[in-house]
Design a protein around this motif. Structure first.
Motif, PDB file in Angstrom:
ATOM      1  N   TYR A  60      89.142 -23.816  26.473  1.00 40.78           N
ATOM      2  CA  TYR A  60      88.381 -24.182  27.221  1.00 40.78           C
ATOM      3  C   TYR A  60      87.647 -22.849  27.304  1.00 40.78           C
ATOM      4  O   TYR A  60      88.559 -22.080  28.488  1.00 40.78           O
ATOM      5  CB  TYR A  60      87.669 -25.075  28.158  1.00 40.78           C
ATOM      6  N   ASN A  61      87.015 -22.184  27.122  1.00 41.66           N
ATOM      7  CA  ASN A  61      85.578 -20.804  27.500  1.00 41.66           C
ATOM      8  C   ASN A  61      85.178 -21.101  28.412  1.00 41.66           C
ATOM      9  O   ASN A  61      83.646 -21.847  28.131  1.00 41.66           O
ATOM     10  CB  ASN A  61      85.415 -20.082  25.844  1.00 41.66           C
ATOM     11  N   PRO A  62      84.899 -21.467  29.745  1.00 43.06           N
ATOM     12  CA  PRO A  62      84.295 -21.709  30.555  1.00 43.06           C
ATOM     13  C   PRO A  62      82.864 -20.171  30.461  1.00 43.06           C
ATOM     14  O   PRO A  62      81.514 -20.860  30.994  1.00 43.06           O
ATOM     15  CB  PRO A  62      84.522 -21.181  31.367  1.00 43.06           C
ATOM     16  N   GLU A  63      82.527 -19.000  30.053  1.00 43.72           N
ATOM     17  CA  GLU A  63      81.312 -18.660  29.932  1.00 43.72           C
ATOM     18  C   GLU A  63      80.213 -18.554  29.374  1.00 43.72           C
ATOM     19  O   GLU A  63      79.386 -19.011  29.069  1.00 43.72           O
ATOM     20  CB  GLU A  63      82.129 -17.244  29.086  1.00 43.72           C
TER      21      GLU A  63
ATOM     22  N   THR B  85      82.400 -23.167  25.505  1.00 41.78           N
ATOM     23  CA  THR B  85      82.623 -23.684  24.774  1.00 41.78           C
ATOM     24  C   THR B  85      84.283 -24.576  24.333  1.00 41.78           C
ATOM     25  O   THR B  85      85.296 -23.213  24.695  1.00 41.78           O
ATOM     26  CB  THR B  85      82.145 -22.322  23.506  1.00 41.78           C
ATOM     27  N   TYR B  86      84.437 -24.998  22.895  1.00 44.37           N
ATOM     28  CA  TYR B  86      85.904 -24.991  22.878  1.00 44.37           C
ATOM     29  C   TYR B  86      86.467 -24.614  21.901  1.00 44.37           C
ATOM     30  O   TYR B  86      85.476 -24.736  20.818  1.00 44.37           O
ATOM     31  CB  TYR B  86      86.428 -26.989  22.736  1.00 44.37           C
TER      32      TYR B  86
ATOM     33  N   GLN C 275      87.764 -27.028  34.603  1.00 45.49           N
ATOM     34  CA  GLN C 275      86.250 -26.747  34.789  1.00 45.49           C
ATOM     35  C   GLN C 275      85.239 -26.353  33.585  1.00 45.49           C
ATOM     36  O   GLN C 275      84.578 -26.485  33.440  1.00 45.49           O
ATOM     37  CB  GLN C 275      86.465 -25.079  35.218  1.00 45.49           C
ATOM     38  N   ASP C 276      86.482 -27.329  32.484  1.00 49.28           N
ATOM     39  CA  ASP C 276      85.433 -28.005  31.525  1.00 49.28           C
ATOM     40  C   ASP C 276      84.505 -29.097  31.110  1.00 49.28           C
ATOM     41  O   ASP C 276      83.996 -29.728  30.825  1.00 49.28           O
ATOM     42  CB  ASP C 276      86.462 -28.154  29.818  1.00 49.28           C
ATOM     43  N   ARG C 277      84.550 -30.270  32.528  1.00 40.59           N
ATOM     44  CA  ARG C 277      84.201 -30.588  33.245  1.00 40.59           C
ATOM     45  C   ARG C 277      82.765 -30.613  34.194  1.00 40.59           C
ATOM     46  O   ARG C 277      83.138 -29.875  34.946  1.00 40.59           O
ATOM     47  CB  ARG C 277      85.043 -32.087  33.945  1.00 40.59           C
ATOM     48  N   SER C 278      81.803 -31.004  34.051  1.00 35.10           N
ATOM     49  CA  SER C 278      81.428 -31.220  35.390  1.00 35.10           C
ATOM     50  C   SER C 278      81.470 -31.081  36.653  1.00 35.10           C
ATOM     51  O   SER C 278      81.350 -30.595  37.563  1.00 35.10           O
ATOM     52  CB  SER C 278      80.117 -31.875  35.110  1.00 35.10           C
TER      53      SER C 278
END
Length: 777
Positions: free
Chosen positions: A206-209, A212-213, A594-597
């Motif tokens: 996962y790219n937090p910037e 995107t997965y 961090q891919d989760r709210s």
């Protein structure tokens, strides 16, 4: 993502570190000349290396590969084709709660037109099939690499069994867009909810910037290496003609039993023992990776380690389980099986199942007859039912089924004796009423006593204690202590019991805590730490600090959550180092989520703990962007606005939460406090009044409402509010204590005495209430 309040090694530095580690390991081996090249390769194995694919495995392991083909594991996830898609996509329509979904094809591509999470209808492309029997689900493509699981599914059972039609996962309720179960939201997201257990060597990526997965896997389904680990070294070992005597034959870990043990049945007592005591239960841990309710801590699954090394297993909490530990929802069997006598005696998954096909090794009850004498147990004198009938089956009585996902009956793997007496006391389900649905628990108990006298219902059981504690019944904590002291209870039961401790009303709570923190079970140690949530921060830190060095990740994570923001100025250099490491590891763990709210929100809360309010604001913004309907995130964000002195923004966020869900209890409380900060007590009082109506099951709403009424010189209305709250939340401690206080202030001694009596009865171990009773007398 880099954040300033703790050091993160960049990906370049990490790569250098790994290369450096391999170089040092190789250099040491070369210098000592004690390790072969294959041994070096095996020692340096990393999770994302060495996967060779099931086709290579099949070259040598043809019988096992044949068993695996067509299994639920092999068909766990597939590309959609006319052969793999079982559902009707010939312009079929399915309508539920006014929403019509249409299933169709464009060329070779499968589509569904349905209501999206934004309330708009559009065409969604089916990317993968998910499972085969008794239902098949479908994954559809969303922007930014997300895959979501459709809630309409294909019932793949035969027509005779009610299948061959479209159904819905939640047929009894309309799932609104703000509901966490809505198919477009996080709980139906494949990337982190499902992927690990339906494919092999999954990387979430996962790219937090960019939010995107780029999730990928080595094989689309659950292949050989999902269980055995990467097979490259094993293949090289085999290609050498087994010339090199390599530990575990080059496998990362050997999952097989190689002690030649067997099960012995005493013909006189019918008791069963293993000829050799099992040294470890790693096979169950291995299967439990997917066959358990758990929280994933990392992509880096470590073969050969206990499950808590990479996951946090759910304890026996209601409503996932009934109070007696029987499954009340989908538990994937690990939590049930580890309660059982079978597990304690050394029975493993493979003793009953062909681990490659997933099927029972023998037909139905014949599996049980491997260890349990048929002459004794498959007789009318034992089961009391008609020979050959459903009631005569071992599984019917000892592994009763519950139906999950509408059409999928799952057997309870706790393998227990039916206990209708527990059902009478707690309301838990039992095997008797699982079949005799038209009868009462009392009816079942009557026949059970008639058949077996008091042989079983005099046996103590943790279910009684768990029910009393959960429902705040008298003597619950004393009975809980008996469970904790019982050497025969399983670790998952002990861990649950420790979590249920009431530190204010249980005189043995701290003694139990100290014992549990030293347990050999990682699950028990973690549960002991989790039990400390209500304790003062300094007490939490005192007990958590030593566990920050625990060898198991799940234990360290909970310990770190207590100490990451602990001041270090007056601590020893060793403890300062421990806390710095705890801070680093805790934030790294949160970054994995961090891919989760909620993961972003947790990072925000952590930043608040470190007094990094600007960074906290950034995390909360991203949390809201990830899921605009995640209400707990908005409540947390509102609290940050409070800390920043932006009370109007806090009020705006909380009002938005309640406009989406008027039953969201915490939002009412936070909004009331925000109005108090704005010197508007009337609005605060009105907010809490609404809370007692729309979220009446939360005793805190009644508590705060009564406090406000009393502070506004309306004590009799406050008493009425407390009485209303106690009707719904019987014997709630806070409500009773507040009622006592108001009665005392109003000099209503008789009423105050009655409340003290209730407190003493409900909480017999609380010395303060006993002293109050003596003082009144």
């Amino acid at each position: 993502m880099k954040i300033s309040f703790y050091p993160i090694i960049s990906s370049i530095n990490k790569s250098f570190f790994y290369l450096f580690f391999i170089f040092i390991s190789f250099y040491s081996c070369k210098e000592k000349e004690t390790y072969s090249p294959l041994e070096i390769a095996l020692k340096n194995h990393k999770h994302d290396e060495g996967f060779i694919g099931s086709a290579r495995c099949a070259e040598c392991h043809k019988p096992e590969f044949k068993d695996w083909m067509g299994s639920d594991h092999q068909l766990a996830m597939q590309l959609p084709t006319d052969k793999t898609v079982l559902g009707d996509f010939n312009n079929a329509e399915y309508t539920i709660y006014g929403v019509t979904s249409k299933f169709f094809k464009k060329g070779n591509v499968f589509y569904v037109n349905t209501e999206g999470p934004d309330g708009k209808f559009k065409d969604f492309e089916v990317k993968y099939t998910f499972g085969v029997y008794p239902l098949q689900q479908y994954l559809v493509i969303f922007p930014k690499g997300k895959l979501q699981v459709l809630t309409p599914f294909w019932d793949s059972r035969s027509k005779e069994d009610g299948g061959q039609k479209w159904q819905h996962l939640y047929p009894d309720e309309y799932i609104a867009s703000h509901d966490e179960l809505n198919w477009g939201r996080s709980l139906q997201n494949w990337n982190y909810m499902c992927a690990e257990c339906h494919s092999t060597n999954v990387k979430k990526d996962y790219n937090p910037e960019t939010l995107t997965y780029n999730t990928h896997f080595d094989e689309i389904n659950v292949s050989c290496e999902a269980c055995h680990g990467p097979g490259d070294v094993h293949t090289k070992w085999a290609e050498q003609g087994e010339k090199e005597d390599l530990a575990n034959m080059g496998l990362v870990f050997d999952i097989m039993d190689r002690d030649s043990a067997h099960w012995n049945i005493d013909p006189k007592t019918a008791l069963v023992t293993r000829s050799k005591e099992r040294k470890d239960k790693m096979q169950v841990e291995w299967c439990g990776r997917c066959h358990s309710r758990r929280t994933q801590l990392t992509d880096e699954y470590t073969f050969g380690k206990v499950l808590e090394y990479t996951h946090m297993v759910s304890t026996l909490d209601y409503p996932l389980y009934n109070d007696d530990g029987t499954n009340n929802d989908e538990d994937y069997v690990y939590g049930s099986f580890t309660q059982s006598k079978m597990y304690k005696k050394g029975v493993m998954c493979k003793d009953c199942h062909n681990v490659h096909s997933g099927k029972l090794k023998l037909p139905k009850d014949n599996v049980c007859s491997q260890c349990h004498m048929p002459d004794k147990y498959q007789s009318t004198s034992h089961h009391k039912h008609i020979e050959g009938g459903e009631g005569a089956s071992c599984i019917s009585c000892h592994m009763p089924k519950i139906t999950i996902m509408v059409v999928d009956p799952r057997s309870d793997h706790s393998l227990r004796i039916p206990r209708p007496d527990i059902s009478v006391a707690t309301g838990a389900t039992n095997a008797c009423n699982n079949c005799h649905k038209d009868k009462t628990n009392e009816w079942s108990l009557k026949y059970f006593k008639k058949w077996y006298s008091n042989k079983y219902d005099t046996i103590s059981h943790y279910g009684f204690a768990f029910n009393k504690v959960r429902n705040n019944k008298p003597n619950g904590q004393n009975e809980l202590n008996a469970v904790i002291k019982d050497k025969n209870v399983s670790n998952i039961v002990l861990g649950t019991a420790i979590k249920y401790q009431d530190y204010q009303n249980n005189p043995l709570a701290y003694e139990n805590l100290k014992m549990a923190l030293q347990s050999q079970s990682a699950l028990v140690r973690r549960s002991a730490l989790e039990s400390m949530r209500p304790l003062p921060k300094d007490v939490q830190q005192k007990y958590a600090l030593p566990l920050a060095k625990d060898s198991i990740t799940s234990v360290r994570h909970i310990a770190n959550s207590f100490i990451y923001d602990m001041p270090i100025e007056n601590l020893s250099p060793e403890n300062q180092k421990t806390i710095q490491q705890a801070k680093k590891e805790y934030i790294e763990q949160l970054l994995y989520w961090q891919d989760r709210s909620l993961g972003q929100s947790s990072l925000g809360v952590a930043a608040i703990g470190l007094n990094k309010l600007d960074q906290a604001d950034e995390y909360f913004k991203k949390a809201v962007e990830l899921d605009t309907l995640n209400l707990i995130v908005q409540v947390n964000y509102a609290d940050l606005k409070r800390l920043e002195g932006k009370n109007e923004e806090s009020i705006k966020l909380l009002k938005n939460v309640l406009s989406i869900n008027k039953e969201f209890s915490i939002a009412y409380q936070a909004l009331a406090f925000a109005f108090i900060r704005a010197n508007n007590k009337e609005k605060a009082l009105k907010t809490l009044e609404l809370a007692t109506k729309f979220a009446s099951t939360d005793p805190q709403n009644h508590y705060y409402y009564a406090i406000m009424l009393n502070d506004m010189k309306q004590p009799y209305k406050a008493i009425a509010a407390l009485k209303n709250g106690l009707k719904i939340n019987k014997d709630n401690e806070n409500l009773l204590v507040l009622m006592y206080s108001i009665y005392s202030d109003q000099n209503q001694t008789k009423n105050a005495v009655e409340i003290v009596k209730k407190l003493v009865k409900a909480f017999p171990n609380n010395k303060q209430y006993q002293q109050m009773a003596k003082s009144i007398n």
